[in-house]
Design an enzyme around this catalytic site. Structure first.
Site, PDB file in Angstrom:
ATOM      1  CB  CYS A 155       5.278  -5.482   1.755  1.00 18.00           C
ATOM      2  SG  CYS A 155       4.346  -5.753   0.239  1.00 18.00           S
ATOM      3  CG  HIS A 287       3.666  -1.296   5.709  1.00 21.53           C
ATOM      4  ND1 HIS A 287       4.815  -1.639   5.023  1.00 21.53           N
ATOM      5  CD2 HIS A 287       2.643  -1.904   5.027  1.00 21.53           C
ATOM      6  CE1 HIS A 287       4.518  -2.414   3.993  1.00 21.53           C
ATOM      7  NE2 HIS A 287       3.202  -2.587   3.968  1.00 21.53           N
ATOM      8  CD  GLU A 298       1.422   1.054   9.421  1.00 24.67           C
ATOM      9  OE1 GLU A 298       2.528   1.081   9.983  1.00 24.67           O
ATOM     10  OE2 GLU A 298       1.220   1.521   8.283  1.00 24.67           O
ATOM     11  CE  LYS A 319       5.468   0.889   1.954  1.00 29.67           C
ATOM     12  NZ  LYS A 319       5.927   0.942   3.347  1.00 29.67           N
ATOM     13  CG  HIS A 324       4.304  -0.773  -1.166  1.00 25.18           C
ATOM     14  ND1 HIS A 324       5.448  -1.400  -0.732  1.00 25.18           N
ATOM     15  CD2 HIS A 324       3.281  -1.364  -0.486  1.00 25.18           C
ATOM     16  CE1 HIS A 324       5.138  -2.327   0.156  1.00 25.18           C
ATOM     17  NE2 HIS A 324       3.830  -2.312   0.329  1.00 25.18           N
ATOM     18  CG  PHE A 389       0.091  -9.889  -0.076  1.00 31.56           C
ATOM     19  CD1 PHE A 389      -0.542  -8.735   0.346  1.00 31.56           C
ATOM     20  CD2 PHE A 389      -0.024 -10.248  -1.412  1.00 31.56           C
ATOM     21  CE1 PHE A 389      -1.272  -7.944  -0.536  1.00 31.56           C
ATOM     22  CE2 PHE A 389      -0.748  -9.475  -2.318  1.00 31.56           C
ATOM     23  CZ  PHE A 389      -1.372  -8.316  -1.868  1.00 31.56           C
TER      24      PHE A 389
END
Length: 798
Positions: A155, A287, A298, A319, A324, A389
């Protein structure tokens, strides 16, 4: 102020996502607070607790050349790329070597994997599966002839692609880069996130209800151009791309650190490398996935990092509009960030009630979380963040001002090779490989593989609990990386963990694990995916596991371009050290040979039916694998800790001539350019090279390209120049073989390998072989290739 030759500007934008099929449509819908999240129509949702997705609705994706040869992810990317090129006033580059393509992706051609498995297992699906196909097919479409590669950091891949584009331009290796990301919505990621219980059944609600994500799909492309090149052609300029920061959590394969320590380090590097103050950042596109762990981390990062210097910075997550989009997320959000900057408009996070807003205020304090409606705000610089990830964090800054990026300018530094970790079908250590060379070992069959044992883990002090988490690719990568640290006597501590980074090069990455996951959900249904297996489908999982095991918290990137990725990891690592981003880098090449990989090679007609040697004029090769890690250090850093030095990394070169992905024929002379570029980068002439570690594997089509290029570059000298071919022992291990060839060069130059079998190409093209001593070697050339017409070369010297 950033000198003009280091300035990178954005001259074109392209996007396709659930709220629009181009930039104008997407931006206008975003201003209207339109969400593209709806009930999915493309995957089976029987017995699944969540059925929402943000899918692209576009009926013109097939209006490209040879759509049947491309996965949906490439079609999305090509559509965004074409829009960006038109916006930039650019068109076909006719193989211009100064034009590059860097694309990020998480799951690549996953729909083609599904089609292959559930259909007739047609060979035509196979070239469409790997992430490596995306950038190559974009380059083929527009005739980009420079460095073409893909970033596979899940991502965060889209953001890292743009950062890498700037690195290339500032290093003088490109004028124009098509940078971005692409991913398509499909059953594998849907089922995977279901298995993790990470999907929000009501649609994602970032920084609000935080019950999970909603998957989307799409592509974003940013044309990054050198300022001077853009000025020469009077190009329209959106903004400057300033600094970036990439770090690794070294903590967990799917969850971020709660303390956000390494995310803040990435943000700090981005601001520091930009030469601006934290207070110059007016807006952060977060994000903001909508998962509790991500949003908590975050929020912690924003409050702690900006603190009293910028307590009211504006923040939002887009998002909730686009879903996403995984590897495309950073690229699409870069487009949003740039549009926000250039129109002085901050986009909102949607779906806040008055009660929600009050709760957010309690959590966020003075941070300005923009909700429900866009807002006008004068902006000078904006930041876009992504995490992924594998523990990857990426942050990048766009600005109306040139900043002061001069602190990041490349300068000449000697780079020492100080550690080698070898995992191959010949054994799992450098000693085992040297013994195999001395014994003249050859592959025992036409398909060979590396096998990690518990003894490897015990010897390296790796705990069983960690071992059980890893898939085969992760095991190969972890053992080779830890071997390299051990060989270099490099101990990762709290003090130096941020001084060292990792670049993993891989040809197929997690393709085998993705196929395994597809088999599972085809049999059991999308509601029954495996939370244990799903993380392994992500290409950067192997690098993430190495980071966790070793404690390395610096730069962490996974690139996938084909076999040459094992050399590109060295070349890009040299750039990271030259730029001063890290003092040391682990450059690795890793690919596995599990049954489905051999099946793919057989379907494609590139697998030999019996053991063949290099230059055997065969119709296929031995399928192999391996993972080889090479520790590179800035010389003074290595000497300060008393490290032994195998040799020095002197130069890196690249060449490309576009041919269809999956093919090489017709691209031969691009290898000449890669070699000549590497020689020039090293400050050497062809006459200075004493030996070559090549890529010949016995398959005539491959071997003839190597012979032809070496004959053209070295002329009569080639007849007496030893060619060392590691694939005669390990088979075609793709990126693992490319890195093994570099390790062989290091061992020959250091004297650890006193001699090896070498091949000699006579003027008439005939090939002989005999043992060749290493004693008089001073400079060794290492070369590799990739389908689609890309070649790389590295020079190691004493």
């Amino acid at each position: 102020m950033t000198p003009n030759d280091k300035r990178c500007v954005v001259t074109g934008l392209g996007v396709i996502c659930a709220v629009g099929n181009n930039v104008e449509e997407t931006w206008n819908n975003a201003l209207k607070s339109v969400s593209g999240i709806h009930k999915t129509t493309s995957v089976d949702t029987v017995n699944c607790y969540a059925d929402l997705a943000a899918e692209v609705k576009c009926d013109t994706l097939d209006e490209i050349e040879a759509p049947e040869e491309k996965d949906r992810v490439s079609k999305l990317c090509i559509k965004a790329a074409n829009e960006a090129l038109t916006d930039a006033g650019l068109s076909n580059f006719n193989d211009d070597q100064r034009v590059s393509v860097i694309i990020g992706s998480c799951v690549g051609g996953v729909i083609s994997i599904e089609h292959y498995h559930q259909g007739a297992k047609e060979a035509a699906d196979i070239p469409k599966m790997p992430i490596a196909s995306i950038a190559s097919q974009v380059a083929e479409t527009c005739g980009a002839g420079g460095i073409v590669t893909n970033v596979a950091n899940a991502c965060a891949a889209g953001t890292i692609s743009i950062a890498l584009a700037c690195d290339l331009i500032r290093a003088g290796k490109a004028d124009v880069v098509l940078a971005g990301g692409a991913d398509s919505f499909a059953a594998v990621p849907y089922s995977g996130f279901l298995s993790l219980h990470a999907l929000d059944e009501n649609g994602c609600s970032p920084f609000n209800h935080c019950n999970g994500i909603t998957l989307g799909e799409g592509a974003g492309i940013v044309i990054v151009e050198s300022y001077e090149h853009a000025q020469k052609r009077n190009a329209k300029t959106y903004c400057e791309v300033l600094g970036s920061g990439v770090t690794s959590d070294a903590n967990h394969i799917t969850a971020p650190r709660e303390d956000a320590l390494c995310l803040m380090e990435a943000m700090n590097r981005a601001v520091k490398n930009s030469g601006i103050a934290k207070s110059d950042i007016g807006y952060v596109n977060a994000h903001g996935t909508g998962t509790g762990k991500n949003d908590y981390a975050e929020m912690t990062a924003f409050k702690t990092f900006f603190g009293e210097e910028n307590p009211t910075v504006s923040v939002s997550s887009t998002k909730v509009m686009t879903g996403h989009c995984l590897g495309a997320a950073g690229a699409i959000e870069a487009v949003f960030s740039i549009k926000a900057l250039t129109t002085d408009t901050v986009l909102p996070t949607l779906h806040y009630s008055a009660e929600d807003s009050a709760a957010l205020k309690e959590k966020a304090g003075t941070i300005d979380f923009v909700q429900n409606e866009p807002r006008k705000k004068p902006l000078q610089s904006v930041m876009s963040n992504n995490v992924a990830f594998g523990g990857t964090n990426a942050s990048i800054v766009f600005s109306k001002q040139p900043g002061d990026v001069s602190a990041q300018s490349a300068k000449a530094k000697k780079i020492a090779v100080t550690g080698l970790g070898i995992v191959s079908p010949m054994g799992n250590s450098k000693a085992a490989y040297i013994e195999a060379v001395k014994a003249g070992k050859k592959p025992e069959s036409a398909s060979v593989k590396s096998v990690i044992s518990l003894d490897d883990y015990k010897e390296l002090g790796i705990k069983m609990a960690f071992y059980r988490k890893l898939d085969n690719l992760g095991q190969l990568q972890t053992v080779s990386g830890m071997r390299a640290l051990q060989d270099a006597a490099f101990t990762v501590t709290d003090d130096n963990a941020k001084d060292i980074g990792i670049i993993v090069g891989t040809s197929e990455g997690g393709l085998g694990s993705t196929y395994d996951f597809e088999e599972l959900i085809a049999r059991e249904g999308n509601a029954n995916g495996s939370a244990f297996k799903f993380p392994h489908t992500v290409y950067n999982a192997a690098g993430g596991y190495l980071s966790i095991c070793s404690g390395i918290k610096g730069y962490g990137v996974t690139i996938t371009t084909g076999p040459l990725s094992g050399l590109d990891s060295i070349g890009y690592s040299m750039n990271v050290i030259h730029d001063g981003q890290e003092q040391a880098m682990m450059a690795t090449g890793t690919d596995e040979n599990i049954p489905v990989i051999t099946e793919f090679a057989q379907k494609l007609g590139v697998a030999a039916s019996e053991v063949v040697a290099p230059f055997a004029n065969a119709e296929g090769c031995v399928v192999g694998d391996g993972s080889v890690s090479i520790l590179l250090e800035e010389e003074s850093y290595a000497k300060a800790r008393g490290a032994k030095v195998y040799c020095y990394a002197l130069g890196f070169g690249h060449g490309r001539k576009n041919v269809k992905f999956g093919k090489l024929a017709g691209s031969d002379e691009a290898l000449d350019k890669a070699i000549n570029d590497a020689l020039a980068d090293a400050g050497l002439k062809a006459s200075d090279i004493d030996a070559v570690c090549g890529f010949a594997n016995g398959f005539k089509k491959i071997d003839d390209i190597e012979k032809g290029a070496l004959q053209r570059v070295f002329g009569d000298k080639l007849a007496s120049m030893p060619l060392f071919e590691v694939k005669e022992r390990t088979g075609e291990g793709r990126a693992g073989s490319a890195s093994l060839a570099a390790s062989e060069a290091a061992m020959l130059l250091s004297g650890e390998l006193e001699s090896d079998n070498a091949y000699f190409v006579a003027a008439d093209g005939s090939v002989s072989n005999k043992a060749a001593a290493a004693a008089n070697l001073k400079n060794v050339l290492i070369i590799s290739f990739a389908a689609g017409g890309s070649y790389s070369a590295v020079v190691f010297g004493k």
